[in-house]
Structure formats: C-alpha cells, structure tokens
Write a protein that holds these residues in place. Structure first.
Motif, PDB file in Angstrom:
ATOM      1  N   LEU A 141      23.795 -30.240   5.110  1.00  0.00           N
ATOM      2  CA  LEU A 141      23.695 -29.392   4.241  1.00  0.00           C
ATOM      3  C   LEU A 141      23.126 -29.564   2.809  1.00  0.00           C
ATOM      4  O   LEU A 141      22.592 -29.221   1.887  1.00  0.00           O
ATOM      5  N   ARG A 142      23.558 -31.344   2.565  1.00  0.00           N
ATOM      6  CA  ARG A 142      23.301 -31.078   1.276  1.00  0.00           C
ATOM      7  C   ARG A 142      22.179 -31.827   0.611  1.00  0.00           C
ATOM      8  O   ARG A 142      21.199 -32.287   1.934  1.00  0.00           O
ATOM      9  N   ALA A 143      21.693 -32.027  -0.602  1.00  0.00           N
ATOM     10  CA  ALA A 143      20.307 -32.364  -0.935  1.00  0.00           C
ATOM     11  C   ALA A 143      19.916 -33.542  -0.347  1.00  0.00           C
ATOM     12  O   ALA A 143      21.176 -34.577  -1.054  1.00  0.00           O
ATOM     13  N   GLY A 144      19.194 -33.590   0.119  1.00  0.00           N
ATOM     14  CA  GLY A 144      18.556 -35.238   0.515  1.00  0.00           C
ATOM     15  C   GLY A 144      18.407 -36.309  -1.460  1.00  0.00           C
ATOM     16  O   GLY A 144      18.865 -37.456  -0.561  1.00  0.00           O
ATOM     17  N   ASP A 145      17.946 -35.220  -2.098  1.00  0.00           N
ATOM     18  CA  ASP A 145      17.557 -36.449  -2.751  1.00  0.00           C
ATOM     19  C   ASP A 145      19.477 -36.985  -3.625  1.00  0.00           C
ATOM     20  O   ASP A 145      18.372 -37.489  -4.651  1.00  0.00           O
ATOM     21  N   ARG A 146      19.597 -35.761  -3.448  1.00  0.00           N
ATOM     22  CA  ARG A 146      21.487 -36.186  -3.743  1.00  0.00           C
ATOM     23  C   ARG A 146      22.481 -36.438  -3.561  1.00  0.00           C
ATOM     24  O   ARG A 146      23.338 -36.941  -4.705  1.00  0.00           O
TER      25      ARG A 146
ATOM     26  N   LYS B  82      14.297 -28.270   6.350  1.00  0.00           N
ATOM     27  CA  LYS B  82      14.404 -27.688   5.130  1.00  0.00           C
ATOM     28  C   LYS B  82      14.165 -28.281   4.144  1.00  0.00           C
ATOM     29  O   LYS B  82      14.160 -27.901   2.754  1.00  0.00           O
ATOM     30  N   GLU B  83      14.643 -29.639   3.804  1.00  0.00           N
ATOM     31  CA  GLU B  83      13.624 -30.898   3.083  1.00  0.00           C
ATOM     32  C   GLU B  83      12.904 -29.959   2.130  1.00  0.00           C
ATOM     33  O   GLU B  83      12.606 -30.208   1.141  1.00  0.00           O
ATOM     34  N   ARG B  84      12.022 -30.034   3.089  1.00  0.00           N
ATOM     35  CA  ARG B  84      10.228 -29.903   2.473  1.00  0.00           C
ATOM     36  C   ARG B  84      10.054 -28.752   1.677  1.00  0.00           C
ATOM     37  O   ARG B  84       9.490 -28.517   0.957  1.00  0.00           O
ATOM     38  N   LEU B  85      11.084 -27.439   1.917  1.00  0.00           N
ATOM     39  CA  LEU B  85      11.322 -26.168   1.610  1.00  0.00           C
ATOM     40  C   LEU B  85      11.794 -26.464   0.408  1.00  0.00           C
ATOM     41  O   LEU B  85      11.557 -26.033  -0.374  1.00  0.00           O
ATOM     42  N   ARG B  86      13.586 -27.712   0.242  1.00  0.00           N
ATOM     43  CA  ARG B  86      13.453 -27.537  -1.276  1.00  0.00           C
ATOM     44  C   ARG B  86      12.307 -27.963  -2.103  1.00  0.00           C
ATOM     45  O   ARG B  86      12.791 -27.357  -2.837  1.00  0.00           O
TER      46      ARG B  86
ATOM     47  N   ASP C 202       2.851 -30.083   2.885  1.00  0.00           N
ATOM     48  CA  ASP C 202       3.473 -30.937   3.438  1.00  0.00           C
ATOM     49  C   ASP C 202       5.017 -30.162   4.512  1.00  0.00           C
ATOM     50  O   ASP C 202       5.778 -30.671   5.498  1.00  0.00           O
ATOM     51  N   PHE C 203       5.262 -29.076   4.497  1.00  0.00           N
ATOM     52  CA  PHE C 203       6.259 -27.627   4.696  1.00  0.00           C
ATOM     53  C   PHE C 203       5.944 -28.043   5.918  1.00  0.00           C
ATOM     54  O   PHE C 203       6.265 -27.936   6.924  1.00  0.00           O
ATOM     55  N   GLU C 204       4.055 -27.589   6.535  1.00  0.00           N
ATOM     56  CA  GLU C 204       3.849 -26.475   7.695  1.00  0.00           C
ATOM     57  C   GLU C 204       3.363 -27.590   8.604  1.00  0.00           C
ATOM     58  O   GLU C 204       3.587 -27.370   9.378  1.00  0.00           O
ATOM     59  N   MET C 205       3.243 -29.250   7.993  1.00  0.00           N
ATOM     60  CA  MET C 205       3.219 -30.334   8.534  1.00  0.00           C
ATOM     61  C   MET C 205       4.849 -30.425   9.012  1.00  0.00           C
ATOM     62  O   MET C 205       4.773 -30.837  10.660  1.00  0.00           O
TER      63      MET C 205
END
Length: 165
Positions: A20-25, A53-57, A74-77
């Motif tokens: 659930l945590r942000a991937g970039d953090r 989820k990460e692409r949406l963020r 990127d999200f749609e891909m």
C-alpha cells in the motif's frame, strides 16, 4: 488470490502494508522486500495491480497537463498488461473523470473539506437516531461545525491562503 483469507505464511498478506505504500517512497530495503514478495508466480495479479496503482499515483502527481497525459498513457499500458476486470474498471473510471483529473493536476485543489463536512453531518444524523425536530438537528450540525472551525483556527497554518493572516 488463493481463495482464502490472509495468513502469515502468505507473503503478500504479510507484507500488505508494504504494497500500500508509495513505491517512490520506499527505502532500498523496502524495495528489495517488495521485489521478493512480487516474484512469486502465484501473486502475478498482485504485481500487476501494484504496477497499475503506481502508474495512477504518477498520473495524479504530475506537475502539468502534458506530463499527466504521458502518465495516463503509461497507466493505460499497465492496465492492458494487467488484463484484469478490476483494472479495466479503474481505467474506465479514469477515462470518465479525465476532465476533473486535469483540473486537479492544474490546480491541485480538491473538494476534500466539503466531503469531510458532509461525512460529519451524516455522522451526526446517525448518532441522533432520528431527530424529531429539524431545528434541533440543524443546531447540532452548526454547533459541531463551529467547534471544528474554532479548533482549526487555533492551529497555525504554514502555507497557502492562511499564511497571509
């Protein structure tokens, strides 16, 4: 995924907060743990959902409209690669709300405060269990609202419009 509730033996369930945590953090250690969790072939769908989820963020964190549009591609891909009903439904929702998402990217303003007030009003109504008098109901809502406003004004605001006071 496995047709039962989570158990400590399931690495995805045991590391659900990491997912659930942000991937970039994530720290390097957190990223390493995440990679280990998502390597398991049984959790291929979870890895695909996490990527979506990460692409949406990333799309919602874009600084301008062109960056948001690139992030949307990127999200749609990622949605197409995931090939799941849930991610397809999310993509449909994003497409439906794309105009509003662009407004958010441009202004970074939400209606969160209004939604919070509406939730508070509904909570008061549920707690009252059916007020017989509409005036009492309104008084209760206004009294709660005033207390929250006074409490909020005591907290020093550090940025935005409140910094000008």
């Amino acid at each position: 995924v496995l047709g039962r509730r989570g158990r400590k033996q399931d690495s995805v369930w045991a590391h659900r907060m990491l997912l659930l945590r942000a991937g970039d953090r994530l720290t390097d250690a957190g990223l390493h743990r995440l990679e280990q969790v998502l390597e398991d072939e049984d959790f291929e769908q979870v890895a695909a959902a996490w990527a979506v989820k990460e692409r949406l963020r990333a799309m919602l964190a874009a600084q301008d409209i062109p960056a948001a549009q690139n992030a949307r591609i990127d999200f749609e891909m990622a949605v197409a690669a995931a090939d799941m009903a849930e991610t397809d439904k999310l993509a449909t929702t994003v497409a439906t709300w794309w105009t509003e998402i662009k407004v958010f990217v441009r202004t970074h303003v939400t209606n969160a405060r209004t939604e919070s007030a509406n939730t508070g009003i509904k909570h008061i109504k549920r707690t009252g269990r059916g007020f017989r008098n509409q005036r009492n109901y309104q008084s209760r809502i206004l009294g709660t609202s005033i207390r929250q406003t006074r409490r909020r004004r005591r907290i020093p605001h550090q940025q935005g419009l409140h910094a000008q006071r």
